[in-house]
Motif scaffolding. Structure first.
Motif, PDB file in Angstrom:
ATOM      1  N   ALA A 201       8.311  -6.972  -0.364  1.00 43.42           N
ATOM      2  CA  ALA A 201       8.008  -7.624  -1.633  1.00 43.42           C
ATOM      3  C   ALA A 201       6.600  -7.270  -2.105  1.00 43.42           C
ATOM      4  O   ALA A 201       6.370  -7.048  -3.298  1.00 43.42           O
ATOM      5  N   MET A 202       5.672  -7.203  -1.177  1.00 39.83           N
ATOM      6  CA  MET A 202       4.302  -6.827  -1.540  1.00 39.83           C
ATOM      7  C   MET A 202       4.268  -5.395  -2.084  1.00 39.83           C
ATOM      8  O   MET A 202       3.564  -5.098  -3.059  1.00 39.83           O
ATOM      9  N   LEU A 203       5.045  -4.509  -1.473  1.00 43.87           N
ATOM     10  CA  LEU A 203       5.106  -3.133  -1.969  1.00 43.87           C
ATOM     11  C   LEU A 203       5.749  -3.080  -3.351  1.00 43.87           C
ATOM     12  O   LEU A 203       5.275  -2.377  -4.240  1.00 43.87           O
ATOM     13  N   PHE A 204       6.826  -3.829  -3.514  1.00 45.16           N
ATOM     14  CA  PHE A 204       7.534  -3.838  -4.796  1.00 45.16           C
ATOM     15  C   PHE A 204       6.597  -4.194  -5.940  1.00 45.16           C
ATOM     16  O   PHE A 204       6.364  -3.401  -6.859  1.00 45.16           O
ATOM     17  N   TYR A 205       6.056  -5.392  -5.857  1.00 50.01           N
ATOM     18  CA  TYR A 205       5.347  -5.941  -7.011  1.00 50.01           C
ATOM     19  C   TYR A 205       3.922  -5.423  -7.121  1.00 50.01           C
ATOM     20  O   TYR A 205       3.421  -5.215  -8.237  1.00 50.01           O
ATOM     21  N   GLY A 206       3.269  -5.219  -5.986  1.00 52.84           N
ATOM     22  CA  GLY A 206       1.920  -4.662  -6.042  1.00 52.84           C
ATOM     23  C   GLY A 206       1.910  -3.240  -6.580  1.00 52.84           C
ATOM     24  O   GLY A 206       1.083  -2.877  -7.428  1.00 52.84           O
ATOM     25  N   GLY A 207       2.855  -2.419  -6.106  1.00 55.69           N
ATOM     26  CA  GLY A 207       2.920  -1.043  -6.586  1.00 55.69           C
ATOM     27  C   GLY A 207       3.300  -0.952  -8.045  1.00 55.69           C
ATOM     28  O   GLY A 207       2.725  -0.166  -8.808  1.00 55.69           O
ATOM     29  N   MET A 208       4.245  -1.780  -8.463  1.00 61.67           N
ATOM     30  CA  MET A 208       4.661  -1.751  -9.859  1.00 61.67           C
ATOM     31  C   MET A 208       3.537  -2.209 -10.781  1.00 61.67           C
ATOM     32  O   MET A 208       3.255  -1.581 -11.810  1.00 61.67           O
ATOM     33  N   ALA A 209       2.893  -3.312 -10.402  1.00 60.74           N
ATOM     34  CA  ALA A 209       1.810  -3.828 -11.236  1.00 60.74           C
ATOM     35  C   ALA A 209       0.655  -2.835 -11.312  1.00 60.74           C
ATOM     36  O   ALA A 209       0.071  -2.622 -12.386  1.00 60.74           O
ATOM     37  N   GLY A 210       0.337  -2.211 -10.171  1.00 57.62           N
ATOM     38  CA  GLY A 210      -0.745  -1.226 -10.176  1.00 57.62           C
ATOM     39  C   GLY A 210      -0.428  -0.032 -11.050  1.00 57.62           C
ATOM     40  O   GLY A 210      -1.284   0.459 -11.800  1.00 57.62           O
TER      41      GLY A 210
END
Length: 309
Positions: free
Chosen positions: A91-100
């Protein structure tokens, strides 16, 4: 063929072949360890790498490769140490990567948003010669790892504790799987797109598992399916104005459905064969017991004779 007369189609078909080989190859191991969704998380992290490539005016492919590898290694380290669950790390990869990625692309100079979308869903017309070079180099690395170390990687994916007891470097192999998955994402993003690359890692493998039983045959059939649907989908987008990633994934789904329908009678045939073999074995055991019972009366008669004397 007409489509081979165009250089952009030659590059697209070459890239599609690389995608068809690499995505199911590493996907076989991810499905085995029940991490098929891992490619989706890495794809979201790679969005940040692509955006950084636009911002820094460098190659988005190589920048995405670097960022995806860092993200995959970080996720594997968190998972192996047990500080948080794998779902939370994903989940951290999903949303952190997308937001970044979204934030950085808005800071990039020029009209980068349209180009960024081609990395999200794939586009055959945007595969540049330098992209083909990078894709071929990265694909060769993935194929060499997934085929050359297939025994070791399979052992780790099947049972980590057993692999550790046998002396395999489990941590190193787990990191290698994560790195290979990250590289595969960047190989596939120009044709399939970052948002659909996980489907190419999982669907061909799931389709192959419908009709195969061994690991090697599953791996070979999954790669065959991957190459077939990648080339067919890429060629189809030449005639139909549609994202290549969507066409490829839909074809993969269609192959899965066909093989699932064919697998039902095949499974029944295997069940009948197994039942017949078990019945024959049981009959053989019964015959052996009957023969043993026939020898018991003479033995008892001999014992009686001894007692009489």
């Amino acid at each position: 063929m007409e489509i081979l007369n165009y250089e952009f189609m030659q590059r697209a078909l070459l890239a599609a072949t690389a995608v068809g080989l690499t995505a199911p190859a590493i996907g076989t191991y991810l499905v085995q360890r029940r991490q098929a969704i891992m490619g989706d998380g890495i794809g979201h992290v790679a969005m940040t790498g692509v955006a950084l490539g636009f911002l820094m005016n460098t190659s988005p492919v190589w920048m995405a490769t670097l960022v995806a590898i860092l993200g995959a290694v970080g996720m594997e380290m968190v998972r192996s140490r047990g500080r948080t669950s794998g779902d939370v790390a994903l989940a951290m990869l999903f949303y952190g990567g997308m937001a970044g990625g979204v934030m950085i692309i808005n800071l990039s100079p020029g009209n980068s948003t349209a180009s960024f979308n081609t990395y999200l869903f794939g586009s055959i017309t945007t595969v540049a010669p330098e992209d083909v070079t990078a894709i071929c180099i990265l694909a060769a690395f993935v194929v060499a790892i997934t085929l050359g170390l297939r025994r070791q990687l399979f052992a780790v994916c099947q049972d980590e504790e057993f692999a550790r007891v046998t002396g395999l470097p489990v941590r190193l192999l787990n990191l290698l799987i994560a790195v290979t998955a990250a590289v595969t994402v960047t190989v596939a993003m120009r044709i399939v797109g970052l948002l659909l690359v996980s489907a190419m890692m999982a669907i061909p493998v799931a389709a192959a598992q419908r009709v195969t039983r061994g690991f090697v045959t599953t791996l070979a059939l999954a790669m065959t399916i991957g190459v077939t649907v990648s080339l067919t989908g890429t060629a189809a987008t030449y005639y139909v104005d549609a994202p290549s990633g969507a066409a490829i994934v839909l074809l993969a789904v269609a192959v899965f459905l066909v093989l699932a329908l064919l697998a039902a009678p095949l499974a029944r045939r295997r069940a009948r064969s197994t039942a017949a073999a078990e019945a024959a074995e049981a009959a053989g055991s019964a015959d052996s017991l009957d023969g043993l019972e026939c020898t018991l009366p003479p033995a008892r008669q001999a014992e009686d004779n001894v007692r009489v004397t």
